[in-house]
Design an enzyme around this catalytic site. Structure first.
Site, PDB file in Angstrom:
ATOM      1  N   LYS A  37       0.832  -1.222   0.000  1.00 38.85           N
ATOM      2  CA  LYS A  37       0.000   0.000   0.000  1.00 38.85           C
ATOM      3  C   LYS A  37       0.858   1.260   0.000  1.00 38.85           C
ATOM      4  O   LYS A  37       0.635   2.165  -0.803  1.00 38.85           O
ATOM      5  CB  LYS A  37      -0.895  -0.009   1.236  1.00 38.85           C
ATOM      6  CG  LYS A  37      -1.455   1.353   1.605  1.00 38.85           C
ATOM      7  CD  LYS A  37      -2.190   1.306   2.938  1.00 38.85           C
ATOM      8  CE  LYS A  37      -2.489   2.666   3.486  1.00 38.85           C
ATOM      9  NZ  LYS A  37      -1.411   3.241   4.301  1.00 38.85           N
ATOM     10  N   ASN A  38       1.826   1.321   0.915  1.00 41.20           N
ATOM     11  CA  ASN A  38       2.537   2.592   1.065  1.00 41.20           C
ATOM     12  C   ASN A  38       3.530   2.859  -0.070  1.00 41.20           C
ATOM     13  O   ASN A  38       4.027   3.969  -0.207  1.00 41.20           O
ATOM     14  CB  ASN A  38       3.176   2.698   2.451  1.00 41.20           C
ATOM     15  CG  ASN A  38       2.103   2.919   3.519  1.00 41.20           C
ATOM     16  OD1 ASN A  38       0.965   3.284   3.199  1.00 41.20           O
ATOM     17  ND2 ASN A  38       2.454   2.679   4.767  1.00 41.20           N
ATOM     18  N   ARG A 108      -4.522  10.317   3.355  1.00 39.06           N
ATOM     19  CA  ARG A 108      -3.290  10.937   3.831  1.00 39.06           C
ATOM     20  C   ARG A 108      -2.268  11.090   2.700  1.00 39.06           C
ATOM     21  O   ARG A 108      -1.597  12.095   2.566  1.00 39.06           O
ATOM     22  CB  ARG A 108      -2.722  10.053   4.949  1.00 39.06           C
ATOM     23  CG  ARG A 108      -1.418  10.516   5.515  1.00 39.06           C
ATOM     24  CD  ARG A 108      -1.622  11.661   6.462  1.00 39.06           C
ATOM     25  NE  ARG A 108      -0.372  12.302   6.810  1.00 39.06           N
ATOM     26  CZ  ARG A 108      -0.287  13.549   7.235  1.00 39.06           C
ATOM     27  NH1 ARG A 108      -1.361  14.285   7.356  1.00 39.06           N
ATOM     28  NH2 ARG A 108       0.863  14.067   7.549  1.00 39.06           N
ATOM     29  N   CYS A 132      -5.613   8.417   8.570  1.00 40.45           N
ATOM     30  CA  CYS A 132      -5.753   7.982   9.959  1.00 40.45           C
ATOM     31  C   CYS A 132      -5.250   9.079  10.889  1.00 40.45           C
ATOM     32  O   CYS A 132      -4.264   9.744  10.613  1.00 40.45           O
ATOM     33  CB  CYS A 132      -4.945   6.707  10.193  1.00 40.45           C
ATOM     34  SG  CYS A 132      -5.653   5.267   9.401  1.00 40.45           S
ATOM     35  N   ARG A 137      -0.257  15.635  12.427  1.00 37.09           N
ATOM     36  CA  ARG A 137       0.576  15.027  11.380  1.00 37.09           C
ATOM     37  C   ARG A 137       1.124  16.138  10.484  1.00 37.09           C
ATOM     38  O   ARG A 137       0.596  16.396   9.402  1.00 37.09           O
ATOM     39  CB  ARG A 137      -0.229  13.982  10.599  1.00 37.09           C
ATOM     40  CG  ARG A 137      -0.639  12.804  11.480  1.00 37.09           C
ATOM     41  CD  ARG A 137      -1.349  11.722  10.720  1.00 37.09           C
ATOM     42  NE  ARG A 137      -0.478  10.985   9.824  1.00 37.09           N
ATOM     43  CZ  ARG A 137      -0.833   9.857   9.206  1.00 37.09           C
ATOM     44  NH1 ARG A 137      -2.027   9.345   9.408  1.00 37.09           N
ATOM     45  NH2 ARG A 137       0.003   9.248   8.389  1.00 37.09           N
ATOM     46  N   ASP A 140       5.884  19.707   7.688  1.00 34.92           N
ATOM     47  CA  ASP A 140       6.934  20.732   7.615  1.00 34.92           C
ATOM     48  C   ASP A 140       8.208  20.212   6.931  1.00 34.92           C
ATOM     49  O   ASP A 140       8.897  20.972   6.251  1.00 34.92           O
ATOM     50  CB  ASP A 140       7.263  21.262   9.016  1.00 34.92           C
ATOM     51  CG  ASP A 140       7.641  20.151   9.979  1.00 34.92           C
ATOM     52  OD1 ASP A 140       6.823  19.224  10.181  1.00 34.92           O
ATOM     53  OD2 ASP A 140       8.772  20.180  10.506  1.00 34.92           O
ATOM     54  N   ASP A 322       3.545   0.501  12.163  1.00 34.18           N
ATOM     55  CA  ASP A 322       2.306  -0.001  11.551  1.00 34.18           C
ATOM     56  C   ASP A 322       1.998  -1.441  11.967  1.00 34.18           C
ATOM     57  O   ASP A 322       0.977  -1.996  11.558  1.00 34.18           O
ATOM     58  CB  ASP A 322       2.376   0.116  10.016  1.00 34.18           C
ATOM     59  CG  ASP A 322       2.433   1.565   9.573  1.00 34.18           C
ATOM     60  OD1 ASP A 322       2.091   2.447  10.386  1.00 34.18           O
ATOM     61  OD2 ASP A 322       2.832   1.829   8.425  1.00 34.18           O
ATOM     62  N   ARG A 414      -9.257   0.516   3.725  1.00 36.66           N
ATOM     63  CA  ARG A 414      -8.302   1.452   3.105  1.00 36.66           C
ATOM     64  C   ARG A 414      -7.008   0.740   2.707  1.00 36.66           C
ATOM     65  O   ARG A 414      -6.335   1.164   1.772  1.00 36.66           O
ATOM     66  CB  ARG A 414      -7.918   2.550   4.116  1.00 36.66           C
ATOM     67  CG  ARG A 414      -8.942   3.634   4.304  1.00 36.66           C
ATOM     68  CD  ARG A 414      -8.382   4.738   5.183  1.00 36.66           C
ATOM     69  NE  ARG A 414      -6.996   4.993   4.780  1.00 36.66           N
ATOM     70  CZ  ARG A 414      -6.014   5.346   5.596  1.00 36.66           C
ATOM     71  NH1 ARG A 414      -6.238   5.534   6.863  1.00 36.66           N
ATOM     72  NH2 ARG A 414      -4.800   5.547   5.136  1.00 36.66           N
TER      73      ARG A 414
END
Ligand code: EPU
Length: 447
Positions: A37-38, A108, A132, A137, A140, A322, A414
């Site tokens: 996923k990521n 996100r 989430c 979060r 910067d 995670d 998700r």
């Protein structure tokens, strides 16, 4: 969760669904892990940089991916799907640099659109991302990177607006103050078509960072050092189309490993890169679980009561944040007292309140949770809270005596492809039900 079941968006077009889990059955058989996923949620926005069609294989069929595809389509991308997990995306004719706010706010990873739009169009206007919620979060460090490349970045009215100087983005040298997965990937994405060399120091080293670099390089980029803490991106004129296969999902694999450990049984977890699972494997072995590694699979065997362990989450190659809720559930039924220290997020213990409803004995003080293992959990009605916490609640339900109802399952959908179908193939008694009539739905077998 309200799921739309017809195109008629009236109240009748929606049904309320939850998971119903009957505990007590050990897991056995094999499960095939989907694409990461990521990695996917960064690679899909990065296709905006490519002139020509990108064929991407092993794309997980999850709601975060579906949302990103909707966003890209809305911006003018041509997208074709081949089977469940292969996509062809052509962003050559995308002209619209503004992603629709109502979609962006729901995910996100939409922050990768900032880097991709900045790289492609020289300007970006993206709504502040959702996703989430585990505390503040900030982005910067992403902004620090864009500014190092000469961009002017402002946050106004819920939007991030970034503009490259008139001569275009240039190479920059950025030292991240915090090891950030998102900032590392976003700066890489923005830097690929910039003029000159960008250096990212104190970069994150997660497998999905290497995967994004491999994707970009396979389309003609020049990214070096991904997987170490210094990444160098030499800007190129243009990226060309090509074919790329996304790596297997480390956290999905870890979730089935933790589930087998906690519930008991023997499961072969296929389509994994065992090296990416080392930290999880080591922790489970410490807890008394047998983990055997083969070429592209791991076999997990768990018999008898688990042993206590301490867990501290850290950026890769440390124990992944995670996986914290899933291992937390395993420790909740282990023998003895375990200590969990969350080293990445300020607030990632919301699920502990839900776990307590099931009889777990856990106290939380800031980033530390002390877990007194109990013999057994009992079924209860619980909220998913967030993606990984939701998976953890399902594992807890499978360990528990009695029936557990897991609500807010849109969080789980998700990030886990066919979670219910895959668990059912392992013998788990889990179903999706509609409320209020209790009709069973959507228990398709895993592919
Ligand atoms: N941080 C800052 N400033 C920034 C960016 C991050 O202070 O500009 C802080 C965060 O507040 C946090 C820490 O740095 O305390 C690490 O955040 P990171 O940027 O690494 O997280 P992320 O990129 O927003 C990704 C995953 C998360 C995963 C984290 C850590 C995606 C879309 N999300 O988030 O995945 O927890 O890295 O590994 O890639 C999940 O899949 O369930 C999930 C939440």
């Amino acid at each position: 969760m309200l799921r739309k079941v017809s195109d008629d968006a009236t109240k009748e077009g929606y049904i309320l669904i939850k998971y119903i889990v009957q505990g007590g059955t050990k897991l056995s058989g094999s499960v095939t892990i989907s694409g990461a996923k990521n990695a996917a949620v960064a690679i899909l926005p990065a296709t905006l940089l490519v002139s020509g069609p990108c064929r991407i294989e092993n794309v997980p069929d999850i709601s975060d991916v579906r949302l990103l595809l909707e966003i890209l389509r809305d911006m003018g991308a041509e997208i074709h799907r081949y089977g469940r997990n292969t996509l062809e995306i052509d962003c050559s004719h995308v002209r619209n640099a503004t992603a629709p706010i109502e979609l962006v706010r729901r995910i996100r990873a939409s922050y990768y659109l900032i880097g991709a739009e900045l790289g492609r169009f020289g300007h970006a206007r993206v709504a502040m991302p959702g996703g989430c919620n585990f505390g503040v979060r900030p982005i910067d460090q992403h902004i620090k990177g864009f500014e190092a490349m000469g961009a002017n970045v402002e946050q106004e009215g819920g939007y991030v607006c970034a503009d490259a100087p008139t001569e275009g983005l240039g190479g920059g040298h950025v030292y991240l103050d915090i090891v950030s997965v998102g900032a590392t990937m976003n700066i890489m994405i923005a830097a690929v078509l910039a003029e000159g060399r960008t250096i990212i120091e104190n970069a994150a080293r997660e497998p999905h960072i290497v995967d994004l670099a491999n994707f970009l390089n396979s389309m003609g980029a020049d990214v070096r050092g991904a997987g170490t803490d210094t990444i160098k991106v030499n800007g190129v004129e243009q990226l060309h189309g090509g074919t790329y296969t996304i790596i297997p999902d480390q956290i999905e694999a870890g979730t089935y490993m933790a589930a087998t450990a906690a519930v008991g049984g023997e499961v072969l977890i296929k389509n994994v890169i065992p090296k990416h699972l080392d930290c999880i494997t080591a922790k489970l072995r410490e807890m008394g679980v047998t983990v055997e590694e083969y070429g592209e699979s791991v076999l997990v065997r768990s018999t008898g009561r688990l042993r206590r362990a301490n867990v501290k989450t850290q950026p890769y190659p440390g124990f992944p944040t995670d996986m914290q809720p899933q291992i937390g559930v395993a420790l909740a039924v282990a023998e003895g007292t375990s200590v969990i220290t969350e080293g990445v997020w300020d607030h990632r213990y919301k699920y502990i309140n839900e776990l307590r409803k099931m009889g777990a004995a856990v106290t939380v003080d800031g980033r530390v949770a002390v877990v007194e293992g109990v013999e057994t959990l009992r079924g209860a009605s619980v909220d998913a809270c967030d993606l990984r916490a939701g998976a953890a609640m399902v594992i807890a339900g499978l360990c528990a005596r009695g029936v557990t109802l897991v609500e807010d399952i849109q969080f789980i959908e998700r990030g886990y492809e066919n979670f219910v179908g895959k668990l059912r193939l392992l013998g788990a008694d889990i179903r999706i039900i509609d409320e209020p009539d209790g009709t069973e739905r959507g228990t398709a077998a895993a592919g």
